[in-house]
Design a protein around this motif. Structure first.
Motif: not given
Length: 267
Positions: A44-47, A52-58, A82-83, A93-96
């Protein structure tokens, strides 16, 4: 209410849609979930960290987190957690994150199409496209009119280091429309045509043929006026074609000359 597609579990769950396609999607989701749990493959969940790093890159690219959420069709609350978590409630911030949200967010790429129209970006490609059109004989006044701009505003675009995305898109469209078009076949008289070309030549503006399409927006790229620019043979090619020698060719020629005594000494 979001304009979500029918026939999905998300539409059934979040919008309480009970049309047949959405009810069928819900039943399929539940059946798949039960099957995955039975086989021990339910995830049901992933890391959250790679997401988060991808969103920050965006965000560093200029795509705000709310726009990221809209592009991915993910609730803004997911991005907030998430952020930032929820500092008032002591939540980190969310871990999953849910896999479907992770997939949707990771699919968003840092491209011009995904930027908001008022975001400021580097003007290199915009400037080069306009300069190339002027070098091709298009008067600046006519280009300004085609962009619905005042001539004064148009002139500043060719010089400024940044422009907004809306302008970039307009100039891209204009360049794609005109780069192979002879201005004299579209109302530009010979005098205005020659004046535009001379204006560009005096300022060293490169014509369309000097640029590769995939290098136009690269700040480190330079125009290839002769097909040999940036090589020791480039300066001679400039002379043959009666084109003023460009910076990369002057540098290459000087480097080659400095290397000659060393080569002779080594010999």
């Amino acid at each position: 209410m979001r304009d979500r597609q029918h026939g999905t579990y998300v539409k059934y769950k979040l919008d309480a849609c009970r049309c047949y396609p959405c009810c069928f999607a819900d039943s399929q989701y539940r059946a798949n979930r039960r099957r995955a749990i039975a086989y021990g493959t339910w995830q049901p969940y992933v890391d959250a960290e790679p997401v988060r790093q991808h969103v920050r890159t965006l965000m560093d690219f200029g795509i705000g987190w709310k726009r990221v959420a809209a592009l991915a069709d993910v609730p803004t609350g997911v991005l907030t957690k998430l952020l930032y978590g929820h500092p008032q409630r002591g939540m980190a911030p969310s871990k999953q994150v849910r896999p479907k949200n992770a997939i949707a967010l990771l699919a968003i790429q840092p491209t011009l199409d995904n930027l908001g129209s008022a975001v400021s970006v580097d003007a290199t490609g915009t400037r080069r496209r306009l300069q190339a059109l002027v070098a091709g004989g298009w008067p600046q006044a006519q280009l300004a009119a085609r962009l619905a701009m005042q001539p004064g505003n148009f002139g500043s675009i060719i010089k400024r280091p940044q422009v907004i995305v809306r302008t970039v898109r307009l100039v891209h469209g204009l360049y794609d429309e005109l780069w192979r078009v002879d201005p004299r076949e579209h109302g530009v008289d010979n005098q205005a045509y020659s004046r535009a070309r001379n204006h560009a030549s005096d300022r060293g503006w490169a014509p369309v043929g000097a640029w590769d399409d995939d290098r136009l927006d690269d700040p480190d790229a330079f125009p290839d006026w002769t097909g040999l620019c940036g090589t020791p043979e480039g300066s001679a090619a400039h002379y043959r074609h009666k084109i003023p020698c460009c910076g990369p060719c002057r540098t290459a020629r000087a480097t080659a000359r400095r290397a000659q005594p060393t080569s002779k000494a080594a010999a």
